[in-house]
Design a protein around this motif. Structure first.
Motif, PDB file in Angstrom:
ATOM      1  N   CYS A 107      -7.866   2.258   3.848  1.00  0.00           N
ATOM      2  CA  CYS A 107      -7.203   2.014   5.112  1.00  0.00           C
ATOM      3  C   CYS A 107      -5.628   1.627   4.992  1.00  0.00           C
ATOM      4  CB  CYS A 107      -7.834   0.924   5.789  1.00  0.00           C
ATOM      5  SG  CYS A 107      -9.403   1.038   6.234  1.00  0.00           S
ATOM      6  N   GLY A 108      -5.121   1.082   3.989  1.00  0.00           N
ATOM      7  CA  GLY A 108      -3.842   0.671   3.819  1.00  0.00           C
ATOM      8  C   GLY A 108      -3.024   1.950   3.434  1.00  0.00           C
ATOM      9  N   MET A 109      -3.679   2.726   2.404  1.00  0.00           N
ATOM     10  CA  MET A 109      -2.858   3.690   2.009  1.00  0.00           C
ATOM     11  C   MET A 109      -3.059   5.130   3.035  1.00  0.00           C
ATOM     12  SD  MET A 109      -3.985   3.588  -1.858  1.00  0.00           S
ATOM     13  CE  MET A 109      -3.092   5.033  -2.668  1.00  0.00           C
ATOM     14  N   LEU A 110      -4.055   5.440   3.717  1.00  0.00           N
ATOM     15  CA  LEU A 110      -3.946   6.526   4.483  1.00  0.00           C
ATOM     16  C   LEU A 110      -3.728   6.304   5.989  1.00  0.00           C
ATOM     17  CD1 LEU A 110      -7.435   7.940   3.079  1.00  0.00           C
ATOM     18  CD2 LEU A 110      -5.175   8.619   2.520  1.00  0.00           C
ATOM     19  N   LEU A 111      -4.175   5.198   6.483  1.00  0.00           N
ATOM     20  CA  LEU A 111      -3.739   4.820   7.940  1.00  0.00           C
ATOM     21  C   LEU A 111      -3.237   3.359   7.842  1.00  0.00           C
ATOM     22  CD1 LEU A 111      -6.910   6.111   9.799  1.00  0.00           C
ATOM     23  CD2 LEU A 111      -4.517   6.824   9.861  1.00  0.00           C
ATOM     24  N   PRO A 112      -2.071   3.113   7.657  1.00  0.00           N
ATOM     25  CA  PRO A 112      -1.503   1.690   7.333  1.00  0.00           C
ATOM     26  C   PRO A 112      -1.279   0.912   8.818  1.00  0.00           C
ATOM     27  CG  PRO A 112       0.320   3.353   7.075  1.00  0.00           C
ATOM     28  CD  PRO A 112      -1.064   3.978   6.880  1.00  0.00           C
ATOM     29  N   LEU A 113      -1.308   1.749   9.780  1.00  0.00           N
ATOM     30  CA  LEU A 113      -1.483   1.271  11.244  1.00  0.00           C
ATOM     31  C   LEU A 113      -2.452   0.373  11.533  1.00  0.00           C
ATOM     32  CD1 LEU A 113       0.043   4.052  13.534  1.00  0.00           C
ATOM     33  CD2 LEU A 113       1.157   1.757  12.925  1.00  0.00           C
ATOM     34  N   THR A 114      -3.652   0.287  10.613  1.00  0.00           N
ATOM     35  CA  THR A 114      -4.846  -0.489  10.967  1.00  0.00           C
ATOM     36  C   THR A 114      -4.844  -1.649  10.370  1.00  0.00           C
ATOM     37  OG1 THR A 114      -6.068   0.872   9.096  1.00  0.00           O
ATOM     38  CG2 THR A 114      -6.271   1.909  11.224  1.00  0.00           C
ATOM     39  N   LEU A 115      -3.764  -1.934   9.438  1.00  0.00           N
ATOM     40  CA  LEU A 115      -3.597  -3.199   8.626  1.00  0.00           C
ATOM     41  C   LEU A 115      -3.481  -4.334   9.478  1.00  0.00           C
ATOM     42  CD1 LEU A 115      -1.607  -2.011   5.492  1.00  0.00           C
ATOM     43  CD2 LEU A 115      -4.044  -2.421   5.625  1.00  0.00           C
ATOM     44  N   GLY A 116      -3.924  -5.501   9.180  1.00  0.00           N
ATOM     45  CA  GLY A 116      -3.496  -6.778  10.217  1.00  0.00           C
ATOM     46  C   GLY A 116      -4.251  -6.631  11.415  1.00  0.00           C
ATOM     47  N   GLY A 117      -3.758  -7.420  12.275  1.00  0.00           N
ATOM     48  CA  GLY A 117      -4.403  -7.807  13.644  1.00  0.00           C
ATOM     49  C   GLY A 117      -4.434  -6.552  14.537  1.00  0.00           C
ATOM     50  N   GLY A 118      -3.027  -5.846  14.489  1.00  0.00           N
ATOM     51  CA  GLY A 118      -3.134  -4.746  15.135  1.00  0.00           C
ATOM     52  C   GLY A 118      -1.779  -4.606  16.124  1.00  0.00           C
ATOM     53  N   TYR A 164       0.876  -1.185  -0.131  1.00  0.00           N
ATOM     54  CA  TYR A 164       0.005   0.012   0.158  1.00  0.00           C
ATOM     55  C   TYR A 164       1.036   1.457  -0.014  1.00  0.00           C
ATOM     56  CZ  TYR A 164      -3.914  -3.067   0.908  1.00  0.00           C
ATOM     57  OH  TYR A 164      -4.944  -4.007   0.788  1.00  0.00           O
ATOM     58  N   ALA A 165       2.102   1.304   0.688  1.00  0.00           N
ATOM     59  CA  ALA A 165       3.155   2.388   0.487  1.00  0.00           C
ATOM     60  C   ALA A 165       3.451   2.609  -0.917  1.00  0.00           C
ATOM     61  CB  ALA A 165       4.044   2.097   1.583  1.00  0.00           C
ATOM     62  N   TRP A 166       3.905   1.673  -1.573  1.00  0.00           N
ATOM     63  CA  TRP A 166       3.982   1.579  -3.062  1.00  0.00           C
ATOM     64  C   TRP A 166       2.952   1.879  -3.792  1.00  0.00           C
ATOM     65  CZ3 TRP A 166       3.074  -0.968  -7.525  1.00  0.00           C
ATOM     66  CH2 TRP A 166       4.054  -0.706  -8.787  1.00  0.00           C
ATOM     67  N   LEU A 167       1.837   1.701  -3.522  1.00  0.00           N
ATOM     68  CA  LEU A 167       0.535   2.029  -4.450  1.00  0.00           C
ATOM     69  C   LEU A 167       0.335   3.527  -4.063  1.00  0.00           C
ATOM     70  CD1 LEU A 167      -1.909  -0.823  -3.907  1.00  0.00           C
ATOM     71  CD2 LEU A 167      -0.526  -0.201  -6.144  1.00  0.00           C
ATOM     72  N   ARG A 168       0.674   4.088  -3.009  1.00  0.00           N
ATOM     73  CA  ARG A 168       0.594   5.441  -2.706  1.00  0.00           C
ATOM     74  C   ARG A 168       1.262   6.390  -3.480  1.00  0.00           C
ATOM     75  NH1 ARG A 168       0.619   5.098   2.616  1.00  0.00           N
ATOM     76  NH2 ARG A 168       3.007   5.423   2.798  1.00  0.00           N
ATOM     77  N   ASP A 169       2.539   5.749  -3.885  1.00  0.00           N
ATOM     78  CA  ASP A 169       3.538   6.416  -4.576  1.00  0.00           C
ATOM     79  C   ASP A 169       3.518   6.290  -6.119  1.00  0.00           C
ATOM     80  OD1 ASP A 169       4.862   7.508  -2.371  1.00  0.00           O
ATOM     81  OD2 ASP A 169       6.094   5.914  -2.176  1.00  0.00           O
ATOM     82  N   ASN A 170       2.578   5.091  -6.320  1.00  0.00           N
ATOM     83  CA  ASN A 170       2.295   4.634  -7.954  1.00  0.00           C
ATOM     84  C   ASN A 170       0.880   4.188  -7.970  1.00  0.00           C
ATOM     85  OD1 ASN A 170       5.196   4.067  -8.821  1.00  0.00           O
ATOM     86  ND2 ASN A 170       5.234   3.357  -6.709  1.00  0.00           N
ATOM     87  N   PRO A 171       0.085   5.457  -8.152  1.00  0.00           N
ATOM     88  CA  PRO A 171      -1.309   5.241  -7.932  1.00  0.00           C
ATOM     89  C   PRO A 171      -1.992   4.488  -9.277  1.00  0.00           C
ATOM     90  CG  PRO A 171      -0.779   7.578  -8.493  1.00  0.00           C
ATOM     91  CD  PRO A 171       0.364   6.826  -8.053  1.00  0.00           C
TER      92      PRO A 171
END
Length: 508
Positions: free
Chosen positions: A249-260, A23-30
């Motif tokens: 969620c992954g692009m804007l608040l990646p901390l919410t990804l996965g279990g936590g 998602y960090a890569w997608l944020r830079d390569n939309p």
């Protein structure tokens, strides 16, 4: 069992790391989002097909395991393992907000049934093995053997049978050894160095307990409400919707990804503002509810813990700003400074908040207390943790909140009248027409005489086990909470008899 859960735990961990980087890569390569969308649709359809093939492997897995152990439900262990690994790890690659504990519990139970079921001499032995496998799964998921054994007693088996305690504890310790050998002796949540909460600030446990109780209740209602709402959506589209929600969620608040786990570590460090913490709380709750409502194979234990950590962090942050808001006004500056929360106690508030929120959402207080103590690796926090849990549980009771796993089990059974994972599952062979069941406080049977217990036709109480004493009751014998009743049945299948007995012996 321990090795299988360790492999699943590693897969989920690497999957979350992959999702965060993607998602960090997608944020830079939309422009590549279109490719991601096609992959998400394909993955969603595949997960939906897996769930349709093996419905028992959908969602958390804890309600289904409880149904097998106490309600006579049946499961196909090998197909459950396939779906848990294939579907769960695939969802992990996209970062769905789902935990590892529910799948780990079912993986342990399924493995126990597959490998040890033939060694059992009857249904009671088979249920003990399944419950022990579930305990081993939770133990390996969190490196928490005491919590694994207590969860098996408090939530899965719903009684403190000496046999279950011995087998569950043995399985939990063995599984924990395997997990610690692979991951090391460091606690799952490295809270071992946090300071003790001063006695002068114990009064903060009251607002913290109320806050975690309210958030736990809201989480409980949100998970069940979105599941009801998602039931009106075509089954093949549900996982696709949850994967679509993962993108923003992954692009804007990646901390919410996965279990936590990453989110809990972030809150523990402190320094986050109230606005950010509040945004993380809302997004994590909605993302978890959407992921879970899709039926994707994943748990809710860890996300609820993350929500609780944010709640504790919010209370601590608000308490820390108390002195700056009132300092110097009306001569209360010194008193306010003493009452305000020092930032160095952020971690302990996060840990306490996790326990309170989990207890309010699941209604499993003892497991919640032990889990946080074991995950933090420090027993010195047990008193504030227990106090917060009791307050949060009181709030949940005031709101008439039902244990979420119990509600999910009832919903599953209502949606699958045959009580089986698939239509072609073979019924369990009945080797004996005798069932032993614990009588809970507040149940229909507790306090009733044997002659007035509304047992269905063909069922009869033949023995009552009270402590170490067994006796044959007469119609006037009173059944007490905590007793074990041994019931003879005939003319009924075992799952029907067990279900009827569960309705009479479980707390209303």
């Amino acid at each position: 069992m321990g090795l299988l859960v360790v492999l699943y735990r590693l897969g989920i961990s690497y999957g979350t790391q992959f999702a965060t980087a993607t998602y960090a890569w997608l944020r830079d390569n939309p422009l590549w989002i279109a490719v991601w969308a096609m992959a998400a649709v394909a993955a969603g359809l595949f997960v939906a097909w897996l769930i349709r093939w093996e419905p028992m492997a959908s969602g958390s897995g804890i309600p289904q395991t409880e149904g097998v152990a106490t309600r006579g439900m049946r499961m196909r262990p090998w197909s459950i393992l396939v779906v848990r690994y294939a579907g769960g790890l695939l969802c992990g690659l996209f970062g769905l907000s789902m935990g590892r504990e529910g799948p780990s519990v079912q993986i342990g139970a399924a493995t126990s049934q597959a490998t040890g079921g033939r060694l059992a001499h009857g249904q009671v032995d088979r249920n003990a093995l399944i419950t022990s496998g579930a305990a081993a799964g939770l133990s390996a998921a969190f490196c928490a053997p005491l919590s694994g054994a207590m969860f098996a007693l408090e939530e899965i088996h719903r009684s403190f049978s000496p046999t279950i305690l011995l087998t569950a504890m043995s399985a939990s310790l063995t599984s924990d050894f395997v997990a610690k050998y692979c991951f090391g002796l460091r606690p799952v949540l490295n809270f071992a160095t946090i300071r003790q909460l001063p006695l002068a600030q114990y009064w903060w446990l009251v607002p913290l307990g109320i806050a975690t109780g309210v958030v736990g209740v809201l989480t409980n209602r949100l998970l069940l409400g979105l599941q009801t709402l998602m039931s009106h959506v075509p089954a093949m589209a549900r996982p696709i919707i949850s994967l679509a929600v993962a993108l923003p969620c992954g692009m804007l608040l990646p901390l919410t990804l996965g279990g936590g786990e990453n989110l809990i570590a972030f809150v523990e460090q402190g320094g986050a503002g109230i606005g950010l913490l509040f945004a993380l709380l809302i997004v994590k709750m909605l993302f978890t509810a959407t992921s879970f409502a899709s039926g994707a194979p994943g748990g809710i234990f860890m996300p609820i813990l993350a929500v609780g950590a944010i709640t504790g962090g919010l209370v601590a942050t608000l308490g820390g700003s108390l002195s700056s808001l009132i300092d110097g006004q009306n001569g209360f500056g010194e008193l306010t400074a003493r009452l305000a929360i020092d930032p160095q106690y952020m971690a302990v508030f996060a840990a306490i908040g996790m326990a309170g929120t989990l207890a309010a959402a699941t209604k499993a207080p003892i497991t919640s207390i032990l889990l946080i103590v074991e995950m933090s690796g420090n027993i010195t926090h047990m008193l504030p943790v227990a106090a917060c849990v009791l307050i949060a549980l009181f709030v949940a009771d005031l709101c008439n909140t039902k244990p979420i796993y119990e509600v999910l089990l009832d919903r599953y059974r209502a949606g699958h009248p045959d009580n089986a994972g698939t239509a072609d599952a073979e019924p369990t062979a009945i080797r004996s027409g005798v069932i032993e069941y614990p009588v809970e406080i507040g149940s229909t049977m507790a306090g009733s005489t044997v002659g007035t217990v509304p047992l269905p036709d063909g069922m009869m109480i033949i023995t009552i086990r009270r402590g170490s004493h067994d006796f044959v009751p007469n119609p006037g014998s009173v059944v007490l909470a905590g007793d074990y009743v041994v019931v003879l049945f005939s003319g009924k299948t075992e799952d029907t008899a067990r279900s009827a007995l569960a309705d009479l012996c479980h707390a209303n």
